[in-house]
Design a protein around this motif. Structure first.
Motif, PDB file in Angstrom:
ATOM      1  N   LEU A  71       1.774  -2.265   7.217  1.00 46.82           N
ATOM      2  CA  LEU A  71       1.183  -3.403   7.918  1.00 46.82           C
ATOM      3  C   LEU A  71      -0.157  -3.791   7.310  1.00 46.82           C
ATOM      4  O   LEU A  71      -0.971  -2.940   6.948  1.00 46.82           O
ATOM      5  CB  LEU A  71       0.985  -3.023   9.394  1.00 46.82           C
ATOM      6  CG  LEU A  71       0.373  -4.058  10.329  1.00 46.82           C
ATOM      7  CD1 LEU A  71       1.426  -5.123  10.654  1.00 46.82           C
ATOM      8  CD2 LEU A  71      -0.085  -3.383  11.624  1.00 46.82           C
ATOM      9  N   GLY A  72      -0.400  -5.097   7.188  1.00 47.40           N
ATOM     10  CA  GLY A  72      -1.703  -5.607   6.796  1.00 47.40           C
ATOM     11  C   GLY A  72      -1.977  -5.497   5.312  1.00 47.40           C
ATOM     12  O   GLY A  72      -1.127  -5.079   4.506  1.00 47.40           O
ATOM     13  N   GLY A  73      -3.189  -5.890   4.919  1.00 53.42           N
ATOM     14  CA  GLY A  73      -3.586  -5.814   3.527  1.00 53.42           C
ATOM     15  C   GLY A  73      -2.681  -6.625   2.625  1.00 53.42           C
ATOM     16  O   GLY A  73      -2.285  -7.753   2.955  1.00 53.42           O
ATOM     17  N   PHE A  74      -2.316  -6.058   1.479  1.00 54.85           N
ATOM     18  CA  PHE A  74      -1.406  -6.706   0.529  1.00 54.85           C
ATOM     19  C   PHE A  74      -0.016  -6.096   0.702  1.00 54.85           C
ATOM     20  O   PHE A  74       0.250  -4.992   0.236  1.00 54.85           O
ATOM     21  CB  PHE A  74      -1.898  -6.524  -0.905  1.00 54.85           C
ATOM     22  CG  PHE A  74      -1.083  -7.259  -1.928  1.00 54.85           C
ATOM     23  CD1 PHE A  74      -1.325  -8.602  -2.197  1.00 54.85           C
ATOM     24  CD2 PHE A  74      -0.055  -6.620  -2.608  1.00 54.85           C
ATOM     25  CE1 PHE A  74      -0.561  -9.284  -3.139  1.00 54.85           C
ATOM     26  CE2 PHE A  74       0.709  -7.293  -3.544  1.00 54.85           C
ATOM     27  CZ  PHE A  74       0.461  -8.630  -3.805  1.00 54.85           C
ATOM     28  N   LYS A  75       0.832  -6.801   1.442  1.00 50.96           N
ATOM     29  CA  LYS A  75       2.217  -6.384   1.687  1.00 50.96           C
ATOM     30  C   LYS A  75       2.312  -5.010   2.339  1.00 50.96           C
ATOM     31  O   LYS A  75       3.322  -4.316   2.215  1.00 50.96           O
ATOM     32  CB  LYS A  75       3.028  -6.412   0.382  1.00 50.96           C
ATOM     33  CG  LYS A  75       3.093  -7.789  -0.267  1.00 50.96           C
ATOM     34  CD  LYS A  75       3.941  -7.779  -1.529  1.00 50.96           C
ATOM     35  CE  LYS A  75       4.000  -9.178  -2.152  1.00 50.96           C
ATOM     36  NZ  LYS A  75       4.834  -9.199  -3.381  1.00 50.96           N
ATOM     37  N   GLY A  76       1.257  -4.599   3.020  1.00 52.77           N
ATOM     38  CA  GLY A  76       1.277  -3.342   3.759  1.00 52.77           C
ATOM     39  C   GLY A  76       1.342  -2.097   2.905  1.00 52.77           C
ATOM     40  O   GLY A  76       1.753  -1.038   3.386  1.00 52.77           O
ATOM     41  N   ARG A  77       0.926  -2.191   1.656  1.00 50.87           N
ATOM     42  CA  ARG A  77       1.067  -1.040   0.750  1.00 50.87           C
ATOM     43  C   ARG A  77      -0.126  -0.945  -0.201  1.00 50.87           C
ATOM     44  O   ARG A  77      -0.994  -1.829  -0.243  1.00 50.87           O
ATOM     45  CB  ARG A  77       2.348  -1.170  -0.066  1.00 50.87           C
ATOM     46  CG  ARG A  77       2.416  -2.439  -0.928  1.00 50.87           C
ATOM     47  CD  ARG A  77       3.566  -2.355  -1.917  1.00 50.87           C
ATOM     48  NE  ARG A  77       3.816  -3.601  -2.627  1.00 50.87           N
ATOM     49  CZ  ARG A  77       3.104  -4.046  -3.656  1.00 50.87           C
ATOM     50  NH1 ARG A  77       2.056  -3.360  -4.081  1.00 50.87           N
ATOM     51  NH2 ARG A  77       3.440  -5.170  -4.265  1.00 50.87           N
ATOM     52  N   ALA A  78      -0.142   0.172  -0.961  1.00 50.36           N
ATOM     53  CA  ALA A  78      -1.131   0.321  -2.022  1.00 50.36           C
ATOM     54  C   ALA A  78      -0.788  -0.626  -3.166  1.00 50.36           C
ATOM     55  O   ALA A  78       0.376  -1.009  -3.353  1.00 50.36           O
ATOM     56  CB  ALA A  78      -1.143   1.764  -2.514  1.00 50.36           C
ATOM     57  N   LEU A  79      -1.787  -1.018  -3.930  1.00 46.26           N
ATOM     58  CA  LEU A  79      -1.579  -1.986  -5.003  1.00 46.26           C
ATOM     59  C   LEU A  79      -0.788  -1.365  -6.158  1.00 46.26           C
ATOM     60  O   LEU A  79      -0.857  -0.165  -6.424  1.00 46.26           O
ATOM     61  CB  LEU A  79      -2.915  -2.500  -5.511  1.00 46.26           C
ATOM     62  CG  LEU A  79      -3.778  -3.263  -4.499  1.00 46.26           C
ATOM     63  CD1 LEU A  79      -5.022  -3.825  -5.181  1.00 46.26           C
ATOM     64  CD2 LEU A  79      -2.989  -4.379  -3.827  1.00 46.26           C
ATOM     65  N   LYS A  80      -0.038  -2.243  -6.841  1.00 48.72           N
ATOM     66  CA  LYS A  80       0.742  -1.853  -8.010  1.00 48.72           C
ATOM     67  C   LYS A  80       0.360  -2.746  -9.189  1.00 48.72           C
ATOM     68  O   LYS A  80      -0.210  -3.828  -9.016  1.00 48.72           O
ATOM     69  CB  LYS A  80       2.242  -2.003  -7.731  1.00 48.72           C
ATOM     70  CG  LYS A  80       2.773  -1.160  -6.587  1.00 48.72           C
ATOM     71  CD  LYS A  80       4.256  -1.443  -6.371  1.00 48.72           C
ATOM     72  CE  LYS A  80       4.817  -0.631  -5.215  1.00 48.72           C
ATOM     73  NZ  LYS A  80       6.272  -0.926  -4.997  1.00 48.72           N
TER      74      LYS A  80
END
Length: 333
Positions: free
Chosen positions: A137-146
């Motif tokens: 949930l939230g942030g950039f697509k709910g996940r750590a950046l790739k």
């Protein structure tokens, strides 16, 4: 226009000061681990204190800017480079289109932050842009950046007068092998035996390798909970020090569950939460009991520091004449 991720680093996420309005629905607050450093970063680039930043752990990302901006790198110590040239932390830096920022590994501390003028343009969910990894949930697509992710920023670049004068010398990470952390009494403090309270405040605890955004597991002489009555689950707070049955304390952090059933012997003073968040496995903490009044005063003093920093930076902003301000205000009537 914005930021392209060319190397994501470790656990790089979009965070703000947390999703406090979701607690009643069972959503952990998430948000930055070191609020002091994140707020300083935002002040450096003339953002509001709660604007979203990039948080990274142990290893910072490499990003390419597709539009001019003003940035600041704060938190744990790194040897960040802009187009191959080392830059300073804790100060405003101007970047141009196609500039490459390589933050690299942290040499001190555990968490670092990248603030960008105007903020990161991601959707707000439950009044927060924070990434909650447990819920996606939230942030950039709910996940750590790739690698390849693209984060939109404000365009054109916000005007920030004299960015070279926007510097801060205060940090939250402590390089001492043993760090003193202030705590107030927890809800179940009085239920622990006197010998256990003495052991809690007199001994040293080592930060475990099993420390993450949910909580910091500590290693030391086990604390006895034998005579602490069984309890129902109750609301948790940032910095709450739970003592499970194995006697090894857990300090609750940003991604903590909203309720918990372990007794809480103490609560880390808000002013020291950034310090304990920045400790790395192997560092040692000792706890010092203080009163709630002392904790509140320490926090007020810290907020006073931030207020002084903000006033100093505000004085650098261009002044708008009274006549011009009147004309602008009429446009929005």
């Amino acid at each position: 226009m914005g930021i392209r991720v060319t190397q994501p680093g470790l656990l790089t996420t979009v965070q703000d000061l947390g999703r406090t309005k979701g607690l009643a629905q069972g959503f952990s607050p998430s948000g930055v681990m070191d609020q002091w450093s994140a707020i300083q970063g935002n002040l450096l680039v003339n953002n509001v204190e709660n604007e979203a930043v990039l948080e990274y752990s142990i290893l910072g990302p490499t990003v390419t800017f597709s539009t001019p901006a003003v940035i600041a790198v704060t938190g744990g110590v790194v040897n960040a480079k802009l187009n191959g040239t080392q830059i300073h932390e804790n100060q405003a830096i101007e970047v141009n289109s196609e500039d490459v920022l390589e933050i690299g590994p942290l040499t001190q501390g555990r968490y670092g932050y990248l603030a960008v003028s105007g903020g990161l343009q991601v959707d707000s969910i439950l009044a927060s842009k924070a990434t909650s990894l447990r819920y996606g949930l939230g942030g950039f697509k709910g996940r750590a950046l790739k690698t390849g992710d693209f984060l939109a920023t404000v365009e054109p670049k916000p005007v920030i007068a004299e960015p070279e004068k926007r510097k801060i010398a205060v940090s939250s990470h402590d390089t001492d092998q043993t760090v003193l952390i202030r705590v107030t009494e927890g809800p179940q403090f009085a239920q622990f035996e006197a010998e256990t309270i003495t052991a809690f405040t007199n001994q040293q605890f080592k930060i475990s390798k099993n420390a993450d955004r949910m909580g910091l597991r500590l290693e030391g002489q086990p604390l006895s909970v034998a005579n602490v009555p069984e309890m129902l689950s109750e609301a948790t707070v940032a910095g709450g020090i739970q003592v499970p049955k194995n006697g090894q304390p857990i300090v609750l952090m940003a991604d903590r569950q909203t309720t918990g059933g372990y007794p809480v012997i103490g609560v880390v003073a808000s002013v020291d939460l950034p310090t304990i968040a920045q400790l790395v496995p192997g560092q040692v903490v000792r706890f010092k009991m203080i009163s709630l009044t002392q904790s509140q005063q320490a926090l007020a003093d810290q907020k006073g520091q931030l207020k002084q920093i903000k006033q100093t930076f505000d004085a650098l902003n261009p002044k708008v004449s009274r006549k011009t301000a009147t004309k602008i205000s009429r446009l929005f009537r």
